[in-house]
Every structure is written in structure tokens, then in C-alpha cells.
Design a protein around this motif. Structure first.
Motif, PDB file in Angstrom:
ATOM      1  N   VAL A 125       2.186  10.879   3.521  1.00 33.20           N
ATOM      2  CA  VAL A 125       1.154  11.904   3.504  1.00 33.20           C
ATOM      3  C   VAL A 125       0.389  11.853   4.824  1.00 33.20           C
ATOM      4  CG1 VAL A 125       0.935  11.889   0.997  1.00 33.20           C
ATOM      5  CG2 VAL A 125      -0.612  10.500   2.371  1.00 33.20           C
ATOM      6  N   PHE A 147       5.310  14.824   3.914  1.00 35.01           N
ATOM      7  CA  PHE A 147       6.591  14.912   4.625  1.00 35.01           C
ATOM      8  C   PHE A 147       7.423  13.684   4.265  1.00 35.01           C
ATOM      9  CE2 PHE A 147       3.508  12.868   7.367  1.00 35.01           C
ATOM     10  CZ  PHE A 147       4.180  11.825   7.965  1.00 35.01           C
ATOM     11  N   GLU A 169       0.606   4.830  14.024  1.00 38.08           N
ATOM     12  CA  GLU A 169      -0.216   5.119  12.848  1.00 38.08           C
ATOM     13  C   GLU A 169       0.010   3.977  11.868  1.00 38.08           C
ATOM     14  OE1 GLU A 169       0.633   8.953  11.102  1.00 38.08           O
ATOM     15  OE2 GLU A 169       0.108  10.057  12.921  1.00 38.08           O
ATOM     16  N   GLU A 217      -0.535   2.184   8.218  1.00 39.20           N
ATOM     17  CA  GLU A 217      -0.770   2.737   6.879  1.00 39.20           C
ATOM     18  C   GLU A 217      -0.483   1.703   5.785  1.00 39.20           C
ATOM     19  OE1 GLU A 217       1.033   6.606   6.483  1.00 39.20           O
ATOM     20  OE2 GLU A 217       0.622   7.079   8.590  1.00 39.20           O
ATOM     21  N   ASP A 234       3.844   4.357  10.848  1.00 38.05           N
ATOM     22  CA  ASP A 234       4.468   5.681  10.867  1.00 38.05           C
ATOM     23  C   ASP A 234       4.445   6.137  12.330  1.00 38.05           C
ATOM     24  OD1 ASP A 234       5.070   8.386  10.684  1.00 38.05           O
ATOM     25  OD2 ASP A 234       3.142   8.926   9.776  1.00 38.05           O
ATOM     26  N   LYS A 250       9.150  12.746  13.313  1.00 41.08           N
ATOM     27  CA  LYS A 250       8.880  11.666  12.357  1.00 41.08           C
ATOM     28  C   LYS A 250      10.107  10.893  11.898  1.00 41.08           C
ATOM     29  CE  LYS A 250       4.372  12.411  11.289  1.00 41.08           C
ATOM     30  NZ  LYS A 250       3.320  11.355  11.367  1.00 41.08           N
TER      31      LYS A 250
END
Ligand code: ZN
Length: 218
Positions: free
Chosen positions: A21, A43, A69, A71, A100, A121
């Protein structure tokens, strides 16, 4: 086929799909100039993108701007679809930390054209995983801080309770969109402080009680 590594266990779980997310922390949403959505953006990353702590993130040839990122990642332990809060809670069987990695230049171009983000991604090494801890072995209060350092400099550091949708709410929401299956991972969004990484950088990330990640960028 990629496996989830579990701390203090030789149990083997194959990774299914990786559901991610975006825009689940308000300050991060604002730092990228996006509006805070009613529901988080969703995604998917392929399991083939997974690497582990100690491995190397490889810069794709088609990007000059890869961002980190950090997470919280949820491990799903049973098949769930349209579930109640209590079933959603029970379906989360473990926690890990994930990176990510995102090609921000490619993502910006795709966004401006209204295209899916997939290329930004899905590249190899774009999903970095720590070892996972089973839920029975940790009492997650969301008061914990998640952090990411690049070359020993703090880039991201925030409490997990700043998430807009909390883990159970996320699983409930995602299960209304698609079946989540045993071995699926949920990346829960990143706090503020994302930024570019360069070749030669060393990233380390984690949070209290949950696995550490140490990777370099090539
Ligand atoms: Zn993310």
C-alpha cells in the motif's frame, strides 16, 4: 520460488504475492506532493523481486533515481476474503521489515501519463526482507519506531502508530479487494523521509524487536 525466513525456526513458507500500500502515512504522502486518499493506494510486487539482508540491491540500467522506503511487513497465514476484524487479526501470523525500493523517476513519468506504477516497483532486488518473527513471539504495540539509515545517517525514523490504516484494518480492506493467501506479504506503507540511494551506499533498517536489514547498493 522465494521463501520467508523465520527467526529461531526452520519452518519454511513460500512467498505468494506481495501486496503493497502507498500513502498510508500522512507526512510521507505530503512530502511527495500527493493528496491523502480516502483509502491507501494498492499495488503488487512479484516474489521474484525479493532479496534478503546481506544481499545487494542492483540499480536497473533504466533509472537514475532509486528511493528507499522502509516498511512494516505482515505475513499472512491463511486464506482470507471479506473478513471481519477478528479474522483479519488472526490471519496475520508474523512481522518483518521490508524495503520497498522504488524508481522515483520512472514512477513520476508513469503517474503523469496515468499509467500503472508496475515498472517502478517490480524490478529485481526491489523487495528487501528481514527475517520474520512469528506473532506469538512479539507483542506489537505499534508504539515501536521503524528506522532506515543510509551510510549510518538517519533518513527515516517514525512510530508505526502514524499509519493511517493499521495492520488489521489494512488486511480487512485488502481482503475486500482480493483473496489473501497463506504466504502472502503485505507492505504497510512508508513513513516520511524517503530519498535517493546511490551506488556504493549501505542501507540498514529495522525496528525494536524485529529483524534488521543490512544491504548495499550496486
Ligand atoms: Zn512503499
Amino acid at each position: 520460488m522465494k521463501l520467508i525466513k523465520i527467526k529461531n525456526s526452520n519452518k519454511e513458507i513460500t512467498i505468494g504475492k506481495i501486496v503493497c500500500v502507498g500513502r498510508n502515512y500522512a507526512e510521507h504522502t505530503i512530502e511527495l506532493g500527493n493528496e491523502i486518499p480516502e483509502k491507501p493506494v494498492v499495488f503488487i510486487k512479484p516474489a521474484s523481486a525479493v532479496i534478503y539482508s546481506g544481499d545487494t540491491i542492483k540499480y536497473p540500467t533504466f533509472s537514475d533515481e532509486m528511493h528507499h522506503e522502509v516498511e512494516l511487513v505482515l505475513l499472512i497465514g491463511e486464506n482470507v476474503k471479506d473478513v471481519s476484524e477478528s479474522v483479519a487479526e488472526k490471519s496475520i501470523i508474523g512481522y518483518g521489515v521490508g524495503l520497498d525500493m522504488t524508481l522515483r523517476d520512472i514512477q513520476s513519468t508513469l503517474k503523469s501519463k496515468g499509467h500503472p506504477w508496475t515498472i517502478a516497483k517490480c524490478f529485481d532486488t526491489s523487495a528487501v526482507l528481514s527475517d520474520f518473527i512469528m506473532k506469538d513471539d512479539i507483542n506489537l504495540s505499534l508504539d515501536e519506531e521503524i528506522y532506515l539509515n543510509v551510510n549510518d545517517e538517519v533518513r527515516q525514523k517514525d512510530k508505526l502508530n502514524k499509519m493511517i490504516l493499521k495492520p488489521v484494518e489494512l488486511v480487512q480492506y485488502l481482503s475486500s479487494l482480493m483473496t489473501l493467501e497463506k504466504g502472502d506479504l503485505v507492505f504497510t506503507g512508508t513513513p516520511k523521509g524517503v530519498g535517493k540511494v546511490n551506488k556504493g551506499d549501505v542501507i540498514n533498517a529495522g525496528f525494536e524487536g524485529i529483524g534488521e536489514i543490512m544491504v548495499n547498493v550496486e
